[in-house]
Motif scaffolding. Structure first.
Motif, short mmCIF file in Angstrom:
data_model
loop_
_atom_site.label_atom_id
_atom_site.label_comp_id
_atom_site.label_asym_id
_atom_site.label_seq_id
_atom_site.Cartn_x
_atom_site.Cartn_y
_atom_site.Cartn_z
N ALA A 221 52.17 63.23 -0.84
CA ALA A 221 53.06 63.93 0.09
C ALA A 221 54.51 63.71 -0.36
O ALA A 221 54.79 62.83 -1.18
CB ALA A 221 52.86 63.40 1.51
N PRO A 222 55.44 64.49 0.19
CA PRO A 222 56.85 64.26 -0.14
C PRO A 222 57.32 62.89 0.33
O PRO A 222 56.77 62.31 1.28
CB PRO A 222 57.57 65.39 0.62
N VAL A 223 58.35 62.38 -0.32
CA VAL A 223 58.97 61.11 0.08
C VAL A 223 59.63 61.30 1.44
O VAL A 223 60.32 62.29 1.67
CB VAL A 223 60.00 60.65 -0.96
N LYS A 224 59.42 60.35 2.33
CA LYS A 224 59.98 60.46 3.68
C LYS A 224 61.42 59.94 3.71
O LYS A 224 61.80 59.07 2.92
CB LYS A 224 59.10 59.68 4.67
N PRO A 225 62.23 60.46 4.66
CA PRO A 225 63.64 60.04 4.72
C PRO A 225 63.83 58.53 4.80
O PRO A 225 64.76 57.99 4.21
CB PRO A 225 64.14 60.75 5.99
N VAL A 226 62.96 57.82 5.52
CA VAL A 226 63.13 56.38 5.66
C VAL A 226 62.97 55.68 4.30
O VAL A 226 63.63 54.65 4.05
CB VAL A 226 62.13 55.82 6.70
N VAL A 227 62.14 56.24 3.42
CA VAL A 227 61.96 55.65 2.09
C VAL A 227 63.15 55.99 1.18
O VAL A 227 63.59 55.14 0.40
CB VAL A 227 60.63 56.10 1.47
N TRP A 228 63.68 57.21 1.28
CA TRP A 228 64.92 57.53 0.56
C TRP A 228 66.02 56.55 0.95
O TRP A 228 66.77 56.07 0.10
CB TRP A 228 65.38 58.95 0.84
N SER A 229 66.13 56.28 2.24
CA SER A 229 67.17 55.36 2.72
C SER A 229 66.95 53.96 2.15
O SER A 229 67.92 53.29 1.73
CB SER A 229 67.15 55.33 4.24
N LEU A 230 65.70 53.52 2.12
CA LEU A 230 65.41 52.18 1.58
C LEU A 230 65.68 52.13 0.08
O LEU A 230 66.14 51.11 -0.44
CB LEU A 230 63.96 51.81 1.88
N LEU A 231 65.44 53.25 -0.62
CA LEU A 231 65.76 53.30 -2.04
C LEU A 231 67.26 53.14 -2.26
O LEU A 231 67.69 52.41 -3.17
CB LEU A 231 65.29 54.62 -2.65
N ALA A 232 68.07 53.79 -1.43
CA ALA A 232 69.52 53.63 -1.55
C ALA A 232 69.92 52.17 -1.36
O ALA A 232 70.80 51.65 -2.07
CB ALA A 232 70.23 54.52 -0.53
N GLN A 233 69.26 51.48 -0.43
CA GLN A 233 69.55 50.06 -0.22
C GLN A 233 69.08 49.23 -1.42
O GLN A 233 69.72 48.23 -1.78
CB GLN A 233 68.86 49.59 1.06
N ALA A 234 67.97 49.63 -2.04
CA ALA A 234 67.50 48.92 -3.23
C ALA A 234 68.48 49.09 -4.39
O ALA A 234 68.75 48.14 -5.12
CB ALA A 234 66.11 49.43 -3.63
#
Length: 279
Positions: free
Chosen positions: A225-238
């Motif tokens: 499935a597509p990446v969810k917004p919460v995971v995009w946000s966590l990637l930015a924090q990573a």
């Protein structure tokens, strides 16, 4: 072929799956910087698939992410397979080989990535096997944090276990950001605290993927499935914590039109650019 891993860490990749072969052969050179493959799926491959693979390997840097080494397993490491992998890595000038911090076989393959107990004994066991693998491969290995649903014995938390393995084996970490999020929901911990606790100098690459919301308290790492917004946000924090690293968009099935994958890759590029602009 340009080696994107050595020229810059701000790179985006996509898994080379047979279901994406036609789209990838038709893709623009700037759609993706590298392709990730499981070496056991492509070593010695012939026919039309082998021809397509070699054509893509001439255009794009390859990264390798193994599925069957079973670093935490009880059976001896498959030395013959590791030697084949070394030849494959050398042939295609692969800059990064990673595997899972888990096990997947005993007398035979279990076709699943099973979690290790977070114990000192497990640290010693898997670290010795990683060190042995690195000696045979003649290069550093990166291990990936995995998603898990049943929790074996935990004498320490996952961060402490992961750091202990990285230090004792002297290996690197492929940080799967989606797995951090999925595990944080399923096992009730804070994902930001998890990121903050990892050794910052060990991260050499990242994964993001979509997951399935089984319920508010159960997430399934599906890669479908597509990446969810919460995971995009966590990637930015990573990125803020570890710096921008080569990042793979994982998609293993339910392939959408390639334009949708291209849009997710562009989201990856935007997050990398924003992270670098913030220093």
């Amino acid at each position: 072929m340009h080696n994107t891993f050595t020229s810059t860490k701000a790179t985006v990749g996509l898994g080379l799956r047979r279901g994406l072969m036609t789209d990838l052969l038709a893709a623009r050179d700037d759609d993706v910087d590298f392709l990730e493959v499981a070496p056991e799926n492509w070593i010695g491959i012939g026919g039309a698939q082998g021809h397509g693979f070699r054509a893509l390997a001439e255009r794009f840097t390859l990264s390798c992410h193994g599925l069957s080494l079973s670093l935490g397993g009880p059976a001896p490491l498959d030395v013959g397979f590791l030697r084949e992998v070394r030849l494959f890595l050398d042939q295609y000038k692969v800059p990064l080989y990673s595997e899972h911090l888990s096990y997947c076989s005993d007398d035979g393959h279990l076709y699943d990535l099973l979690p290790l107990p977070f114990t000192e004994e497990a640290v010693r066991h898997v670290s010795a096997r990683i060190a042995q693998a690195q000696d045979i491969l003649g290069r550093r290995l990166a291990v990936e944090n995995v998603s898990y649903y049943a929790a074996p014995q935990h004498d320490m938390d996952e961060v402490a276990f992961t750091n202990a393995v990285l230090r004792e084996a002297d290996c690197d970490l492929l940080l799967d950001v989606n797995n951090v999020y999925v595990n944080s929901i399923n096992h009730d911990f804070d994902p930001q605290t998890f990121l903050a606790g990892l050794d910052s100098g060990r991260v050499v690459g990242m994964h993001v993927a979509g997951h399935f919301d089984q319920s508010e308290t159960l997430k399934i790492d599906s890669h479908g499935a597509p990446v969810k917004p919460v995971v995009w946000s966590l990637l930015a924090q990573a990125y803020a914590r570890f710096g921008v690293q080569p990042t793979l968009l994982e998609r293993d099935f339910n392939f959408p039109p390639f334009a949708e994958l291209r849009a997710e890759l562009q989201t990856l590029r935007r997050l990398q650019t924003e992270a670098m602009s913030r220093g």
